[in-house]
Design a protein around this motif. Structure first.
Motif, PDB file in Angstrom:
ATOM      1  N   GLU A 295       9.002 -24.369  22.985  1.00  0.00           N
ATOM      2  CA  GLU A 295       9.857 -24.451  21.974  1.00  0.00           C
ATOM      3  C   GLU A 295      11.008 -23.602  22.944  1.00  0.00           C
ATOM      4  OE1 GLU A 295      11.119 -24.404  18.115  1.00  0.00           O
ATOM      5  OE2 GLU A 295       9.188 -25.086  18.800  1.00  0.00           O
ATOM      6  N   PHE A 296      12.111 -23.921  22.548  1.00  0.00           N
ATOM      7  CA  PHE A 296      13.515 -23.553  23.105  1.00  0.00           C
ATOM      8  C   PHE A 296      13.894 -22.025  22.580  1.00  0.00           C
ATOM      9  CE2 PHE A 296      17.958 -22.712  23.797  1.00  0.00           C
ATOM     10  CZ  PHE A 296      18.067 -22.917  25.232  1.00  0.00           C
ATOM     11  N   GLN A 297      14.114 -21.101  23.312  1.00  0.00           N
ATOM     12  CA  GLN A 297      14.621 -19.863  22.794  1.00  0.00           C
ATOM     13  C   GLN A 297      15.916 -19.471  23.500  1.00  0.00           C
ATOM     14  OE1 GLN A 297      13.241 -17.890  20.479  1.00  0.00           O
ATOM     15  NE2 GLN A 297      11.114 -18.518  20.228  1.00  0.00           N
ATOM     16  N   SER A 298      16.835 -18.919  22.865  1.00  0.00           N
ATOM     17  CA  SER A 298      18.264 -18.648  23.280  1.00  0.00           C
ATOM     18  C   SER A 298      18.173 -17.224  24.215  1.00  0.00           C
ATOM     19  CB  SER A 298      19.084 -18.578  22.149  1.00  0.00           C
ATOM     20  OG  SER A 298      19.047 -17.372  21.391  1.00  0.00           O
TER      21      SER A 298
ATOM     22  N   VAL B 253      16.021  -5.287  21.513  1.00  0.00           N
ATOM     23  CA  VAL B 253      17.013  -4.854  20.520  1.00  0.00           C
ATOM     24  C   VAL B 253      17.326  -6.086  19.696  1.00  0.00           C
ATOM     25  CG1 VAL B 253      17.623  -2.788  21.450  1.00  0.00           C
ATOM     26  CG2 VAL B 253      19.028  -5.192  21.963  1.00  0.00           C
ATOM     27  N   GLU B 254      16.959  -7.149  20.223  1.00  0.00           N
ATOM     28  CA  GLU B 254      17.346  -8.749  19.619  1.00  0.00           C
ATOM     29  C   GLU B 254      16.062  -9.255  19.325  1.00  0.00           C
ATOM     30  OE1 GLU B 254      19.930  -9.727  18.206  1.00  0.00           O
ATOM     31  OE2 GLU B 254      21.373  -8.412  18.963  1.00  0.00           O
ATOM     32  N   ALA B 255      15.671  -9.335  18.078  1.00  0.00           N
ATOM     33  CA  ALA B 255      14.122 -10.230  17.784  1.00  0.00           C
ATOM     34  C   ALA B 255      14.234 -11.684  17.986  1.00  0.00           C
ATOM     35  CB  ALA B 255      13.843  -9.805  16.144  1.00  0.00           C
ATOM     36  N   ASP B 256      13.249 -12.368  18.696  1.00  0.00           N
ATOM     37  CA  ASP B 256      13.154 -13.588  18.871  1.00  0.00           C
ATOM     38  C   ASP B 256      12.798 -14.224  17.792  1.00  0.00           C
ATOM     39  OD1 ASP B 256      13.961 -14.018  21.404  1.00  0.00           O
ATOM     40  OD2 ASP B 256      12.211 -13.833  22.308  1.00  0.00           O
ATOM     41  N   GLU B 257      12.761 -15.480  17.224  1.00  0.00           N
ATOM     42  CA  GLU B 257      12.465 -16.254  16.212  1.00  0.00           C
ATOM     43  C   GLU B 257      10.831 -16.436  16.343  1.00  0.00           C
ATOM     44  OE1 GLU B 257      13.955 -17.097  13.317  1.00  0.00           O
ATOM     45  OE2 GLU B 257      15.654 -16.212  14.425  1.00  0.00           O
ATOM     46  N   LEU B 258      10.108 -16.269  15.375  1.00  0.00           N
ATOM     47  CA  LEU B 258       8.515 -16.335  15.279  1.00  0.00           C
ATOM     48  C   LEU B 258       8.334 -17.843  15.303  1.00  0.00           C
ATOM     49  CD1 LEU B 258       6.092 -14.723  15.006  1.00  0.00           C
ATOM     50  CD2 LEU B 258       6.031 -15.022  12.518  1.00  0.00           C
ATOM     51  N   VAL B 259       7.386 -18.350  16.385  1.00  0.00           N
ATOM     52  CA  VAL B 259       7.011 -19.519  16.440  1.00  0.00           C
ATOM     53  C   VAL B 259       5.527 -19.657  16.759  1.00  0.00           C
ATOM     54  CG1 VAL B 259       7.293 -21.484  17.957  1.00  0.00           C
ATOM     55  CG2 VAL B 259       9.253 -19.999  17.363  1.00  0.00           C
TER      56      VAL B 259
ATOM     57  N   PRO C 261      26.374 -18.721  20.943  1.00  0.00           N
ATOM     58  CA  PRO C 261      26.898 -17.600  20.495  1.00  0.00           C
ATOM     59  C   PRO C 261      26.096 -16.547  21.503  1.00  0.00           C
ATOM     60  CG  PRO C 261      25.181 -18.147  19.153  1.00  0.00           C
ATOM     61  CD  PRO C 261      25.374 -19.401  19.985  1.00  0.00           C
ATOM     62  N   ASP C 262      25.546 -16.761  22.653  1.00  0.00           N
ATOM     63  CA  ASP C 262      25.167 -15.580  23.269  1.00  0.00           C
ATOM     64  C   ASP C 262      26.081 -15.214  24.501  1.00  0.00           C
ATOM     65  OD1 ASP C 262      22.671 -15.962  22.044  1.00  0.00           O
ATOM     66  OD2 ASP C 262      21.967 -17.470  23.270  1.00  0.00           O
ATOM     67  N   TRP C 263      27.281 -14.867  23.815  1.00  0.00           N
ATOM     68  CA  TRP C 263      28.219 -14.669  24.910  1.00  0.00           C
ATOM     69  C   TRP C 263      29.175 -13.346  24.081  1.00  0.00           C
ATOM     70  CZ3 TRP C 263      33.490 -15.942  24.590  1.00  0.00           C
ATOM     71  CH2 TRP C 263      34.452 -15.520  25.594  1.00  0.00           C
ATOM     72  N   ASN C 264      28.963 -12.115  24.511  1.00  0.00           N
ATOM     73  CA  ASN C 264      29.944 -11.063  23.752  1.00  0.00           C
ATOM     74  C   ASN C 264      30.918 -10.324  24.787  1.00  0.00           C
ATOM     75  OD1 ASN C 264      28.258 -11.631  21.527  1.00  0.00           O
ATOM     76  ND2 ASN C 264      26.544 -10.460  22.506  1.00  0.00           N
ATOM     77  N   PRO C 265      31.792 -11.025  24.981  1.00  0.00           N
ATOM     78  CA  PRO C 265      33.080 -10.294  25.782  1.00  0.00           C
ATOM     79  C   PRO C 265      33.792  -9.150  25.148  1.00  0.00           C
ATOM     80  CG  PRO C 265      33.897 -12.389  24.980  1.00  0.00           C
ATOM     81  CD  PRO C 265      32.414 -12.210  24.460  1.00  0.00           C
ATOM     82  N   ASP C 266      34.805  -8.508  25.847  1.00  0.00           N
ATOM     83  CA  ASP C 266      35.410  -7.558  25.330  1.00  0.00           C
ATOM     84  C   ASP C 266      36.795  -8.070  25.169  1.00  0.00           C
ATOM     85  OD1 ASP C 266      36.669  -5.099  24.851  1.00  0.00           O
ATOM     86  OD2 ASP C 266      36.954  -4.713  26.992  1.00  0.00           O
ATOM     87  N   TRP C 267      37.071  -8.158  23.773  1.00  0.00           N
ATOM     88  CA  TRP C 267      38.564  -8.422  23.316  1.00  0.00           C
ATOM     89  C   TRP C 267      38.863  -7.604  22.251  1.00  0.00           C
ATOM     90  CZ3 TRP C 267      38.661 -11.644  18.514  1.00  0.00           C
ATOM     91  CH2 TRP C 267      37.424 -11.946  18.205  1.00  0.00           C
ATOM     92  N   SER C 268      40.176  -7.703  21.673  1.00  0.00           N
ATOM     93  CA  SER C 268      40.810  -6.869  20.703  1.00  0.00           C
ATOM     94  C   SER C 268      41.093  -7.690  19.330  1.00  0.00           C
ATOM     95  CB  SER C 268      41.846  -6.220  21.030  1.00  0.00           C
ATOM     96  OG  SER C 268      41.537  -5.351  22.206  1.00  0.00           O
ATOM     97  N   TRP C 269      40.760  -6.942  18.224  1.00  0.00           N
ATOM     98  CA  TRP C 269      41.118  -7.841  17.051  1.00  0.00           C
ATOM     99  C   TRP C 269      41.469  -6.646  15.950  1.00  0.00           C
ATOM    100  CZ3 TRP C 269      36.523  -6.734  18.599  1.00  0.00           C
ATOM    101  CH2 TRP C 269      35.542  -5.952  17.975  1.00  0.00           C
TER     102      TRP C 269
ATOM    103  N   ILE D  64      19.761 -25.485  33.781  1.00  0.00           N
ATOM    104  CA  ILE D  64      19.588 -23.993  33.853  1.00  0.00           C
ATOM    105  C   ILE D  64      19.192 -23.331  32.680  1.00  0.00           C
ATOM    106  CG2 ILE D  64      20.280 -21.636  34.664  1.00  0.00           C
ATOM    107  CD1 ILE D  64      21.992 -23.014  36.768  1.00  0.00           C
ATOM    108  N   TYR D  65      18.122 -22.927  32.619  1.00  0.00           N
ATOM    109  CA  TYR D  65      17.525 -22.106  31.278  1.00  0.00           C
ATOM    110  C   TYR D  65      17.210 -20.716  31.930  1.00  0.00           C
ATOM    111  CZ  TYR D  65      14.377 -21.344  27.169  1.00  0.00           C
ATOM    112  OH  TYR D  65      13.512 -20.865  26.232  1.00  0.00           O
ATOM    113  N   THR D  66      18.051 -19.604  31.397  1.00  0.00           N
ATOM    114  CA  THR D  66      17.971 -18.471  32.223  1.00  0.00           C
ATOM    115  C   THR D  66      16.872 -17.601  31.633  1.00  0.00           C
ATOM    116  OG1 THR D  66      19.639 -17.529  30.409  1.00  0.00           O
ATOM    117  CG2 THR D  66      20.366 -18.335  32.266  1.00  0.00           C
ATOM    118  N   ARG D  67      16.036 -18.068  30.539  1.00  0.00           N
ATOM    119  CA  ARG D  67      14.884 -17.456  30.167  1.00  0.00           C
ATOM    120  C   ARG D  67      13.609 -17.652  31.089  1.00  0.00           C
ATOM    121  NH1 ARG D  67      14.631 -15.320  24.316  1.00  0.00           N
ATOM    122  NH2 ARG D  67      12.384 -14.973  24.764  1.00  0.00           N
ATOM    123  N   ARG D  68      13.759 -18.553  32.023  1.00  0.00           N
ATOM    124  CA  ARG D  68      12.894 -18.722  33.063  1.00  0.00           C
ATOM    125  C   ARG D  68      12.880 -17.437  33.906  1.00  0.00           C
ATOM    126  NH1 ARG D  68      10.245 -22.460  30.488  1.00  0.00           N
ATOM    127  NH2 ARG D  68      10.939 -24.584  30.846  1.00  0.00           N
TER     128      ARG D  68
END
Length: 753
Positions: free
Chosen positions: A281-284, A267-273, A137-145, A308-312
């Motif tokens: 632990e994997f984080q999105s 602005v987006e809180a990570d899960e507490l681990v 779900p970590d993808w927020n494109p521009d589209w209409s609805w 590829i884990y972009t949080r690296r």
């Protein structure tokens, strides 16, 4: 009852992003004459539960190719007697709700698909789907609805721009795409879909329906500057940052994105681990640059690996400061030349210890049933005098309509001063293969084989749980539809999975046999059981490479239940009883409550304890001879609470409260040492300890426009770990509420030009 074409409802939801496509106005009202010429899809079947029967409510989907993009419409019958569940939620939140999904594979090759979901409330979800069934779900494109409803049902219109992603053969006048439509009833979670495909089965994206549509050329150029202002209340310090993201798409066949001084404001809180395991632990990742068109680089391996884990990028710095590294700039390029797709990703961190990340991707279908790809990555780490290269070749082969194979061949090449001085090998290899066979709608099988060499390492850029692994797994599932209308059950399924593992030294790792049984009730309730027998074997990770432990056999039992929506409530929970440590039993439970008393307010609360008699933790001690390794064995209690509340006071306004508490308390600690693979008690007690963590975030968001937002975020929290006598849960909670390692206010504006 068939809904009319011009389904004019009393209320239309016009959300930011709504635009005109040719003569189609995206307003939820299908009153334009062009919709009469659209392709229609009416043969929806029930796929959750997987009965493949005719649904009791009629759904029709339509699709038009326009110069602006692909227009999709849903016409959903829902008379007054059928409850409507329509909470407003944040983008990509998962809640029980009436909704529709349109998923499209633009290249029709079964590799990457894009999911666009619209809820009856007007909220949306969007995902990238890779490896057949993996939703990100970590993808927020521009589209209409837009959504329109009346007493008979509701309609949805979507417009997916041609520039939403890169695609091959973008110059052709027509293109073949693979499409999937579904509709979910929030009251009982029934899903009906066309074609008959389910993301809960091994093959999903490759079973989509192929259609040919006209193709149009579109372009865009967007710049997203941002400004953040942060006040740290603990240090009484202010910090200001500015930067920009750039997205240029001259055509669907070429797309470039870049970021300068990228924003990592929370602005987006990570899960507490709180993690005591040998595996991280994997984080999105929710940073816009790293989610845009990332699906092309999304290569995964079994055992939850990501090449590829972009949080690296921008992760903990190599300078031993414990702080996140700053990023100077990053660039990503996606495109195609004919049927060959290509991609390039480059990122540079700041400072003398800053790392350099490079990734190159090629992919080409060789025929309608065979495709081949390549990924190469490099990470340069000057502070460690280390360079890591990884090469991967991936293959997808559809041997038959019911039989498919996915495979990868991998290699890693590590250059590091310490390794070279010690004369150690720095090259590693790996390979894996999965074969999925669905001989009928009721039966499904999967075979998985994997080899990771002892020196194989892609953790510099990727996420790898372990190397030195040989793994063989066979699983099967049978689905049975209950045709008796008087039965409480609607369908049941049985599954079995057997797994055998060894490390690369030939030592047997714990294997497993798991049996599952799940039940779907006509009311919408779901009940699942799983029992697992884990064989004895070597645990070669627990001591962090300081010796192998002969782990005894174990048994585990898992039960979960979710009741359907009743009024403003939905309740679910799970219980697990499992063996750990030296085979002592542990109880873990979780209760999840969803409450949506109003469409503009909802709350989710999850809480659960863990009670364990045999928690084994690596303590890290080695005696003066270097032979005996220290372990600690405890009784332990864990408490966790997660609260997520959302309020939407206006069309552009969102207010979210997210709070998490996680605490561990131990007692009766005893010291153990590893002696020839066996754990021996030393008779020495070890101090009890507790770990306590708490985090809270209050976030206000105002939508300035399309992909443009203002955020005001207050965050506070902290962590504490002490050697001390076990505390009561109430004392731990009281202590957690006073933790204050971080206390800050952040304001952020990100605007699209």
């Amino acid at each position: 009852m068939r809904l009319p074409l011009a389904h004019l409802c009393a209320l239309a939801f016009a959300w930011p992003g709504i635009a005109n496509a040719a003569t189609i106005t995206v307003d939820g009202r299908l009153d334009e004459p062009e919709w009469a010429t659209a392709q229609r899809f009416t043969d929806f079947r029930v796929t959750q539960p997987y009965t493949r029967g005719t649904p009791r409510l009629r759904t029709e989907a339509r699709l038009l190719s326009t110069p602006e993009g692909i227009a999709v419409a849903f016409i959903n019958q829902q008379p007054p007697g059928v409850p409507r569940v329509k909470p407003r939620i944040e983008r990509d939140q998962r809640r029980a709700s009436d909704r529709v999904n349109f998923i499209i594979d633009f290249d029709a090759d079964g590799k990457i698909a894009y999911d666009f979901a619209v809820l009856l409330s007007g909220s949306i979800q969007d995902d990238i789907v890779t490896d057949e069934t993996e939703f990100n779900p970590d993808w927020n494109p521009d589209w209409s609805w837009a959504v329109d409803e009346d007493e008979h049902g509701w309609c949805v219109e979507l417009l997916i721009p041609w520039t939403v992603t890169a695609m091959r053969d973008s110059q052709a006048p027509t293109r073949t795409v693979a499409v999937y439509f579904d509709r979910v009833l929030g009251s009982n979670a029934e899903r009906q879909a066309f074609p008959v495909a389910s993301s809960e089965r091994a093959r999903f994206v490759s079973k989509f329906h192929h259609i040919e549509i006209p193709q149009y050329r579109r372009s865009l150029f967007h710049v997203f500057p941002y400004i953040t202002a942060q006040h740290d209340f603990i240090r009484d310090r202010r910090d200001y940052k500015a930067g920009a993201d750039l997205f240029w798409k001259p055509s669907a066949g070429f797309q470039l994105s870049a970021t300068f001084n990228p924003d990592f404001g929370q602005v987006e809180a990570d899960e507490l681990v709180v993690n005591f395991d040998a595996i991280e632990e994997f984080q999105s990742d929710k940073r816009p640059f790293f989610t845009e068109n990332q699906g092309f680089f999304d290569l995964r391996t079994p055992e939850d690996g990501f090449l590829i884990y972009t949080r690296r990028i921008g992760g903990e710095s190599d300078d031993d400061s414990g702080l996140a590294a700053d990023i100077d700039a990053a660039l990503k390029l996606n495109g195609s030349i004919g049927s060959l797709g290509y991609g390039l990703l480059v990122a540079e961190e700041a400072g003398d210890a800053g790392r350099s990340f490079y990734a190159t991707r090629l992919f080409r279908p060789l025929s309608e049933t065979l495709s081949l790809g390549w990924l190469g990555t490099r990470v340069e780490r000057p502070a460690l005098d280390r360079q890591a290269d990884v090469q991967a070749i991936d293959l997808f082969w559809q041997l038959h309509e019911d039989l498919s194979i996915n495979a990868q061949i991998l290699a890693s090449f590590i250059k590091e001063h310490v390794i070279e001085e010690q004369g150690g090998r720095s090259n590693g290899d790996g390979a894996w293969l999965t074969a999925s066979w669905s001989p009928s709608d009721r039966w499904e099988y999967e075979l998985e084989a994997l080899h990771f060499g002892r020196n194989f390492d892609f953790n510099d850029f990727g996420f790898q749980e372990r190397n030195s692994l040989n793994h063989l797994q066979l699983s099967g599932e049978y689905e049975h539809e209950v045709n008796n209308e008087d039965s409480m059950l609607r369908s049941t399924s049985w599954g079995a999975e057997v797994e055998v593992r060894t490390n690369d030294s030939g030592r047997r790792l714990p294997g497993a046999l798991a049996l599952t049984q799940s039940n779907s009730f006509r009311s919408g309730a779901e009940l699942e059981f799983e029992i697992e027998w884990e064989s004895a074997g070597v645990d070669d990770l627990i001591s962090r490479g300081n010796g192998d432990w002969n782990q005894p056999a174990r048994r585990n039992l898992f039960v979960s239940y979710r009741r359907p929506v009743r009024g403003a409530w939905q309740i679910g929970g799970e219980v697990e009883i499992f063996q750990e440590g030296l085979s002592g039993y542990t109880f873990e439970g979780e209760l999840v409550v969803n409450w949506f008393p109003r469409d503009d307010f909802n709350l989710e609360l999850s809480a659960g304890p863990v009670y364990g008699r045999d928690w084994l933790v690596w303590g890290g001690e080695i005696d003066e001879d270097g032979d005996e390794l220290g372990f600690r064995r405890y009784r332990q209690r864990t408490y966790s609470v997660d609260l997520d509340a959302n309020w939407f006071p206006g069309r552009r306004h969102e207010l979210r409260l997210k709070a998490q508490w996680l605490a561990i308390a131990t007692r009766d600690g005893q010291a153990y040492v590893l002696d020839d693979g066996e754990l021996q008690a030393t008779g020495e007690p070890v101090p009890d300890f507790s770990a306590n963590g708490f985090g809270v975030q209050l976030r206000y968001r105002y939508q300035l426009g399309v992909q443009s937002d203002f955020y005001l975020v207050y965050s506070r929290g902290g962590e504490l770990e002490l050697e001390r006598a076990s505390l009561r849960s109430s004392d731990l909670l009281e202590e957690a509420l006073e933790l204050r390692d971080a206390d800050q206010l952040l304001a952020k504006i990100r605007y699209r030009f």
